[in-house]
Write a protein that holds these residues in place. Sequence first.
Motif, mmCIF file in Angstrom:
data_model
loop_
_atom_site.group_PDB
_atom_site.id
_atom_site.type_symbol
_atom_site.label_atom_id
_atom_site.label_comp_id
_atom_site.label_asym_id
_atom_site.label_seq_id
_atom_site.Cartn_x
_atom_site.Cartn_y
_atom_site.Cartn_z
ATOM 1 N N TYR A 573 -48.897 -7.637 38.992
ATOM 2 C CA TYR A 573 -47.888 -7.139 38.418
ATOM 3 C C TYR A 573 -47.304 -5.491 38.644
ATOM 4 N N ILE A 581 -47.720 -0.575 32.142
ATOM 5 C CA ILE A 581 -48.517 -1.693 32.078
ATOM 6 C C ILE A 581 -50.001 -1.408 32.226
ATOM 7 N N ALA A 583 -53.608 -3.251 32.083
ATOM 8 C CA ALA A 583 -54.201 -4.572 32.011
ATOM 9 C C ALA A 583 -55.665 -4.701 31.102
ATOM 10 N N PHE A 604 -52.020 -8.126 28.757
ATOM 11 C CA PHE A 604 -51.399 -6.734 29.172
ATOM 12 C C PHE A 604 -50.994 -6.162 27.815
#
Length: 657
Positions: A573, A581, A583, A604
């Motif tokens: 990503y 973002i 994870a 996410f």
Amino acid sequence: MSTPNGFPQLSGASVTQSTEGGAVQDLHAKKAGKAAKKEASGNGVLTFVDPPSTSLNETLKLLPDELKANMKIKLITPRPPQKPRLERAASLDEKSWRRWRKFRTSQESLTDPNETSSSNGSLQEASLSPPVRGRASPCHQCCQQDSLHSLPDASEASPVGKSRGGTADLGKRASEISSAFGGLLRGKPFPGGKPRLSQIMPARPLPPMELNVASHTLRTANRIDSDCMDYRHYSQHKFGRVSSSLSDTRLHGNGMVYDNCSTDSMKSTFSLLTPIRSKDVRSRSYLEGSLLANGALLGAEELSRYFPDRNIGIFVATWNMQGQKVCALNLDDFLLPTDPDYAQDMYVIGVQEGCPDRREWEIRLQETLGPHYVMLYSAAHGVLYMSVFIRRDLIWFCSEVEYATVTTRIVSQIKTKGALGICFTFFGTSFLFITSHFTSGDSKVNERKLDYNKTIQALTLPKNVPDTNPYRSSSSDVTTRFDEVFWFGDFNFRLNKDRETVDAILSQNPETNVSKLLAYDQLISEMSRGSIFKGFQEADINFHPSYKFDIGKDSYDTTSKQRTPSYTDRVVYRSRYRDDIHAVKYSSCPVIKTSDHRPVFALFRVKVRPGRDNIPLAAGQFDRELYLIGIKRRITRELQKRREQKDQKSSSVCSVS
């Protein structure tokens, strides 16, 4: 035995207020502290006079012992209340006014000797009703004015008052004395000097009533009920008093209707929909909008209402199905892992070498996710499939969905290798999802890098949806034209080590410690050099290689080729903005064994920004036919499971007997 006025009569003596009977002695001329006096008159009448400074209890204590022994008192039995009438539910103010009106009517009816018993019932209802806070009610004022401690003396009344108002005074004193004797014989004190009759009890016990009408089967996918147990307290604090009456006055007074019978389900009795002002509807334009304007469909106000922290949960998964004709029967462990407590807001699933029946695969996905999700879009490029599911509440905040494909084979008709991209804007954040199947082979690293470069250059996205930040975009790289990019698929990068060494490392670390294996991973090595997936990141890997397994087993390749286990299936990503973002989880699904690849998924948390209404909207579009088929399949499967359980129980009972 009762007098014509309705109050009890004593045996051998009468309690009366008549002006024509025996003479009433003046209490102010007697000694202080004397509360009663027996007058030896010709007609033998015992007269009690209530002075202003002496209570009724002290008066009875001064009676002679022989008179107390011969005294017989009979209580007045109040009539049972009438059956309740069905009427429109009233507000608290209306109920208070009605109680005060009934009390005043009952006071006036005391003037008629024939209505004494019904008046007592009205007095009981008025005394038992709680007073209205915040102001002194007329009922309370009347009770204080007419209490026993402020009764006028009959001997001090004027002749005019005796002749004209004697009947009204007689009725009032009759009701007060009867109430006082009733409370005295029950042994209850008089709070504040107010007489109260005994409570009327029902002849038989009332049937049980269940007040909690919440249904635990109506829980949503995000299980919001357990977090809203204090909602009743919150509603009382915010909206004032809470009443179970759903009358028209409450509906129009507060603008909302809610009940206090249930606190387990917030959606059962209270609407979560925000009221819309008329001026916002008039000024609102669905084609042009402002970022911070009130009532904007994709604005900050609407975004904060659905996502107060402005973060959404996204599930991204990839799976090489190896072209199997039969799909996995149960996808719960794949799409709904048990580690996170809540389901995600968006599900994006990419498939390489998908099953021949693509529609059947999409039905399985819809059946697994259930009625809370709808398929926003689905696209295919040969045997490359991608499906985007989103919570049904959020489909109105998506733009039109666009897709594009790229073939990396020399012969374009063969569509087993290539890439498929889907993009759209959610509120003010643009998303790009790409699933790819790169060239296979242990030593073909350069070919895989060529596949990557061709994809970012040839993927023509976006088309009609405007770029949210064109100043940071590049015409030669599609991944720079979107805020959030997720790239997943079978990248076919291998471990640069022989099979024996890899097996030895796996045997030494049966748990999830695979750091020694990752030191030989080709993708990690190339990303560190910047030759592929520029600007992308990957979460920490804590699972075993997802390739290559024997079908239906947990063992790696046992054929003559003895392929080296590798991390071929990956999720990477990138974002335009730092820390957008996060994870949450990165793992595989070892339960599904229908292919030589194990499914790999990642969870996410993605930050979302408000947007403008001047973009082409999807307007709630989704695959309705797929939704109906998936829900029907889900219900059929549940009924079949119950039938099998019932048959199993019946067969076990028969075997035991």
